[in-house]
Design an enzyme around this catalytic site. Structure first.
Site, PDB file in Angstrom:
ATOM      1  N   ASP A 175       5.229  47.183 -58.333  1.00 27.32           N
ATOM      2  CA  ASP A 175       4.645  46.903 -57.143  1.00 27.32           C
ATOM      3  C   ASP A 175       5.761  44.947 -57.044  1.00 27.32           C
ATOM      4  O   ASP A 175       5.184  44.212 -57.861  1.00 27.32           O
ATOM      5  CB  ASP A 175       3.319  46.828 -56.709  1.00 27.32           C
ATOM      6  N   GLU A 244      -0.836  45.781 -58.544  1.00 26.76           N
ATOM      7  CA  GLU A 244      -1.095  44.042 -58.866  1.00 26.76           C
ATOM      8  C   GLU A 244      -0.666  43.145 -58.073  1.00 26.76           C
ATOM      9  O   GLU A 244      -2.113  42.397 -58.133  1.00 26.76           O
ATOM     10  CB  GLU A 244      -0.330  44.317 -60.284  1.00 26.76           C
TER      11      GLU A 244
END
Ligand SMILES: *[C@@H]1O[C@H](CO)[C@@H](O)[C@H](O)[C@H]1NC(C)=O
Ligand SMILES: *[C@@H]1O[C@H](CO)[C@@H](O)[C@H](O)[C@H]1NC(C)=O
Ligand SMILES: *[C@@H]1O[C@H](CO)[C@@H](O)[C@H](O)[C@H]1NC(C)=O
Ligand SMILES: *[C@@H]1O[C@H](CO)[C@@H](O)[C@H](O)[C@H]1NC(C)=O
Ligand SMILES: *[C@@H]1O[C@H](CO)[C@@H](O)[C@H](O)[C@H]1NC(C)=O
Ligand SMILES: *[C@@H]1O[C@H](CO)[C@@H](O)[C@H](O)[C@H]1NC(C)=O
Ligand SMILES: [Zn+2]
Length: 600
Positions: A175, A244
């Site tokens: 991400d 994250e």
């Protein structure tokens, strides 16, 4: 997670916007600090306030004890592609294309993301990314076991030939932080263009430096090793989360428990995740501050619960006034600073002090003698706490970040609540931090005649005015500190040293040795020193503690301040040289682990 109900006054979009701003600052500062930990010492060496400036006699420069010796490079025997990865124009061209295409897939996540099982549509870009990985790394696709954990987490297992040996585990996240819509027009190249500029060697786009670079570097290194016919004795695991940048709650948390279920406690030799890189602290002097711990975290919410009423007949203090006084009390009593030598920052400071030719000698003296007596340690505490970039690494921080209270000009605010974000010092704990806030709330409760509620118990009975409630969320203790000596560390540190010798970085260091021809012992000051460092944020590794006590946050690349400043901001970019070096690092690390004779 703090939830603000819809009837509270920070509208949810405004609330989210503020959270995003905070979040942006938080991550920006997280990465910048990596540079500043070492760099700021030299950029601003005069900021110390230490009284005993002439007390430089204790540190003797001919001391035989070297606190920061140069690590011996660990040179892999199996080195088919090291040169090729670093220097071949065709490989570079292909690597640019791979990283660029990965950047072009906008795998943005927000601060709060839906359960991927309930709302897979939210994560559709990750499907595109998975397809891209399959198509781009055909050997990984056919030769490694791929498991998809909690819908979008990727777990690759390259089985070793010896199952009694603990696997090594490489992490990265798929991400990226979202691109702020208001700032799209400030990007020189569109944020998801993945544009490469051969004139500057920069590849541009969101995620180019956090963390598509590491994600792709790990896959590229493994693909190359497969192509080279490498057969690992020890299993290699890639664990790639997908949130994250919010909290890892859907990605890393599920991946870590899956791995734990399969392999058990203390079952992994070594975990490497994103983190610090190699920093040039002064001309020719490089430090690799491997991050081997993390501060803890807790959000404390304090709510003043009073009574409503008409504001034409107000009490002396509304709940807003009481909250304001409590906030003032909190801000005027920062947590104490205390420099303990097991703080990972000490490694970076020591290497800088021992090898810098430009750091003033009084500061060198204080750093290098901090282990000798409390006087110097206290001076170091004072020095670091006077440095705005470093001070938060030796204390618990506090930051009042969210507040809400009051709805109407003529109505008394029934409740006012605010959130204090804390990063917990290595020598403290979540509990100690929260209890400190409780004590501050107690002072203000007594001052205004309110009750005090904590963990379902009235520490002070509620009064006719109301009570103050203290709650907390997202508690995370400081991470266990991973060893900075011993066989596993030696492999890691030796690999970094060898990478430095192999990669382009070394040429520059050699060139610079001429500039420093006349310093007292320039040869011993040049080059790279591998040590420990720390930053004030957290990574996905927070879920992996039970798997090993060897967790290191490090990327095998030169940290360049101007690129670093773009992380989580506009114009994120990475120099391709640094990407190639990161691939080489993963390649070398895997080989060096295999070539070590560790029997566990
Ligand atoms: C690879 O190993 C060979 C043989 O030991 C050596 O001559 C060569 O310099 C090495 N190359 C790299 C890039 O380390
Ligand atoms: C990996 O290590 C094993 C055991 O030391 C060795 O037999 C094997 O040749 C190594 N593989 C490579 C490619 O070096
Ligand atoms: C370095 O110093 C030596 C003698 O001290 C001198 O002969 C040499 O020319 C110097 N080299 C450079 C590059 O300045
Ligand atoms: C060493 O270099 C500095 C700065 O370049 C210069 O001022 C100084 O005179 C030099 N010392 C000697 C002995 O050459
Ligand atoms: C420089 O340092 C090395 C090792 O640290 C030492 O052996 C050497 O004698 C030193 N040279 C000078 C000129 O002090
Ligand atoms: C696996 O590694 C251990 C430790 O080095 C060794 O004792 C054992 O013989 C190895 N087993 C195989 C099948 O190679
Ligand atoms: Zn990241």
């Amino acid at each position: 997670m703090i939830k603000l109900d819809s009837n509270e006054k920070l509208g949810s979009s405004q609330f989210l916007k503020r959270k995003q701003l905070w979040s942006k600052y938080r991550y920006y500062s997280l990465l910048l600090i990596l540079f500043l930990v070492t760099g700021s010492l030299l950029l601003d060496p005069g900021s110390t306030d230490i009284n005993n400036k002439n007390d430089v006699s204790i540190f003797s420069t001919d001391s035989t004890v070297e606190l920061c010796p140069k690590v011996h490079p660990l040179t892999p025997k199996f080195n088919k592609s090291i040169d090729y990865i670093l220097n071949d124009p065709l490989y570079k061209k292909q690597s640019i294309e791979r990283l660029s295409k990965a950047v072009q897939i906008p795998t943005e996540v927000q601060d709060v993301n839906p359960d991927p099982k309930l709302n897979p549509g939210f994560y559709s870009q990750f499907i595109t990314l998975h397809r891209f990985i399959d198509n781009t790394f055909p050997l990984i696709k056919t030769r490694l076991q791929k498991e998809v954990i909690n819908e979008f987490g990727l777990l690759y297992t390259w089985k070793g030939t010896n199952e009694t040996l603990k696997p090594i585990l490489l992490m990265a996240h798929q991400d990226v932080v979202p691109v702020n819509k208001d700032s799209v027009d400030q990007w020189t190249f569109p944020p998801f263009s993945g544009h490469y500029d051969p004139n500057t060697d920069l590849l541009w786009g969101r995620g180019a430096n956090d963390c598509k670079n590491l994600l792709i570097a790990e896959l590229e290194a493994v693909e190359k090793l497969l192509e080279d016919g490498f057969i690992p004795e020890r299993t290699i695991i890639l664990s790639l989360g997908f949130d994250e940048e919010s909290s890892g709650v859907w990605g890393a948390s599920h991946l870590a428990s899956f791995i734990h279920e399969r392999y058990g406690d203390d079952s992994i030799l070594l975990v490497v995740d994103e983190g610090a890189g190699i920093v040039e602290v002064e001309n020719g002097l490089y430090i690799a501050p491997v991050v081997n711990s993390e501060k803890g975290y807790v959000d404390v919410t304090i709510e003043i619960l009073g009574h409503g009423g008409h504001s034409s007949v107000p009490p002396d203090h509304t709940t807003i006034g009481v909250a304001a006084d409590l906030i003032t009390l909190i801000e005027s009593s920062p947590f104490p600073s205390d420099f303990q030598l097991d703080n990972p920052l000490y490694g970076a400071l020591t290497c800088t002090a021992e090898h810098s030719t430009s750091l003033p000698s009084d500061i060198k003296n204080i750093i290098l003698n901090a282990g000798v007596d409390d006087k110097h340690r206290n001076q170091l505490t004072q020095y670091v706490s006077n440095n705005k970039q470093l001070r938060d690494l030796i204390r618990t921080t506090q930051s009042v970040d969210i507040i809400s209270g009051g709805v109407k000009a003529n109505a008394l605010p029934e409740s006012t609540k605010f959130l204090v974000n804390h990063r917990v010092d290595f020598h403290s704990s979540v509990r100690e931090t929260v209890l400190e806030d409780v004590e501050r709330a107690r002072v203000v409760a007594n001052r205004y005649g309110y009750g005090l509620l904590f963990e379902g118990e009235y520490l002070i009975e509620p009064t006719e005015l109301g009570f103050i409630e203290v709650t907390y969320s997202k508690p995370l203790e400081p991470a266990p500190t991973s060893p900075s000596s011993g066989p596993v560390w030696d492999i890691l540190a030796g690999t970094i040293q060898d990478l430095f010798n192999n990669a382009f970085i070394v040429e520059k260091a050699n060139d610079n040795s001429n500039d420093r021809n006349n310093s007292s012992n320039s040869s011993s000051n040049n080059g790279l020193y591998v040590t420990t460092g720390v930053f004030s944020g957290n990574t996905d590794t927070k879920y992996y503690w039970s798997l090993t006590n060897h967790i290191y946050r490090f990327i095998g690349a030169l940290f360049d301040e101007s690129s670093l400043k773009t992380v989580h901001s506009v114009n994120e970019n990475i120099e391709m040289k640094n990407h190639l070096s990161a691939i080489t690092f993963v390649y070398e690390l895997i080989v060096n682990v295999n070539e070590s004779d560790l029997a566990y």
